[in-house]
Design a protein around this motif. Sequence first.
Motif, PDB file in Angstrom:
ATOM      1  N   VAL A 144      17.419  15.141   2.732  1.00  0.00           N
ATOM      2  CA  VAL A 144      16.880  15.158   4.095  1.00  0.00           C
ATOM      3  C   VAL A 144      17.763  14.417   5.089  1.00  0.00           C
ATOM      4  O   VAL A 144      17.434  14.332   6.263  1.00  0.00           O
ATOM      5  CB  VAL A 144      15.430  14.608   4.153  1.00  0.00           C
ATOM      6  N   GLY A 145      18.884  13.891   4.616  1.00  0.00           N
ATOM      7  CA  GLY A 145      19.836  13.254   5.525  1.00  0.00           C
ATOM      8  C   GLY A 145      19.548  11.801   5.824  1.00  0.00           C
ATOM      9  O   GLY A 145      19.883  11.316   6.899  1.00  0.00           O
ATOM     10  N   GLY A 146      18.915  11.117   4.919  1.00  0.00           N
ATOM     11  CA  GLY A 146      18.673   9.690   5.113  1.00  0.00           C
ATOM     12  C   GLY A 146      17.331   9.266   4.563  1.00  0.00           C
ATOM     13  O   GLY A 146      16.566  10.074   4.035  1.00  0.00           O
ATOM     14  N   SER A 147      17.056   7.993   4.710  1.00  0.00           N
ATOM     15  CA  SER A 147      15.849   7.446   4.115  1.00  0.00           C
ATOM     16  C   SER A 147      14.654   7.420   5.068  1.00  0.00           C
ATOM     17  O   SER A 147      13.561   7.038   4.669  1.00  0.00           O
ATOM     18  CB  SER A 147      16.122   6.035   3.596  1.00  0.00           C
ATOM     19  N   GLU A 148      14.845   7.844   6.329  1.00  0.00           N
ATOM     20  CA  GLU A 148      13.739   7.762   7.293  1.00  0.00           C
ATOM     21  C   GLU A 148      12.528   8.569   6.827  1.00  0.00           C
ATOM     22  O   GLU A 148      11.421   8.048   6.732  1.00  0.00           O
ATOM     23  CB  GLU A 148      14.185   8.234   8.671  1.00  0.00           C
ATOM     24  N   TRP A 149      12.719   9.858   6.518  1.00  0.00           N
ATOM     25  CA  TRP A 149      11.586  10.660   6.056  1.00  0.00           C
ATOM     26  C   TRP A 149      11.155  10.239   4.658  1.00  0.00           C
ATOM     27  O   TRP A 149       9.961  10.130   4.377  1.00  0.00           O
ATOM     28  CB  TRP A 149      11.917  12.157   6.071  1.00  0.00           C
ATOM     29  N   SER A 174       8.928   7.402   4.765  1.00  0.00           N
ATOM     30  CA  SER A 174       7.741   7.574   5.602  1.00  0.00           C
ATOM     31  C   SER A 174       6.523   7.872   4.724  1.00  0.00           C
ATOM     32  O   SER A 174       6.650   8.088   3.518  1.00  0.00           O
ATOM     33  CB  SER A 174       7.976   8.734   6.576  1.00  0.00           C
ATOM     34  N   PRO A 175       5.325   7.936   5.327  1.00  0.00           N
ATOM     35  CA  PRO A 175       4.145   8.318   4.546  1.00  0.00           C
ATOM     36  C   PRO A 175       4.122   9.802   4.186  1.00  0.00           C
ATOM     37  O   PRO A 175       3.224  10.268   3.499  1.00  0.00           O
ATOM     38  CB  PRO A 175       2.964   7.946   5.453  1.00  0.00           C
ATOM     39  N   ARG A 176       5.125  10.533   4.651  1.00  0.00           N
ATOM     40  CA  ARG A 176       5.298  11.959   4.341  1.00  0.00           C
ATOM     41  C   ARG A 176       4.105  12.806   4.774  1.00  0.00           C
ATOM     42  O   ARG A 176       3.628  13.671   4.049  1.00  0.00           O
ATOM     43  CB  ARG A 176       5.604  12.158   2.858  1.00  0.00           C
ATOM     44  N   ASP A 177       3.610  12.501   5.980  1.00  0.00           N
ATOM     45  CA  ASP A 177       2.518  13.282   6.558  1.00  0.00           C
ATOM     46  C   ASP A 177       2.987  14.641   7.055  1.00  0.00           C
ATOM     47  O   ASP A 177       2.180  15.534   7.289  1.00  0.00           O
ATOM     48  CB  ASP A 177       1.874  12.517   7.720  1.00  0.00           C
TER      49      ASP A 177
END
Length: 132
Positions: A30-35, A38-41
């Motif tokens: 996904v191109g990084g750790s941001e998603w 995340s809570p993956r909503d």
Amino acid sequence: MTPELTALALAALLQIVQIGLVGWSTARDVGGSEWAGSPRDTPPPKPLSHTTGRLMRATSNHFEGLAFFTIAVLVTTLSGQSTAFTAACAWAYLGARVLYVPAYVASIGSTRSLVWTVGFVATLAMILAALF
């Protein structure tokens, strides 16, 4: 510590490694750790690779197998029935789980099924050895 408990501890460490691999592979996709962090909503911003999907399924599969293996180890250890046979079963389970991950990720179907079966039969044999 009995050999069965040692194998259980190592199986838990293997599960931790698998979780880490899933996180790493997801972040890469996904191109990084941001998603990934995340809570993956929401769905991932990019599709996850086949490798990440396989790592996820292998990890889920190990959670399922680890529950039964933990029961087998506890029954064997707490009943004082640790033997060379149950120790060999515990090591066979661990070896099968180590081989399962690359077999699944590489999509080697018959090998994956064979190593899963070895781990399952080893777990079943430990439980039956403690009962009889």
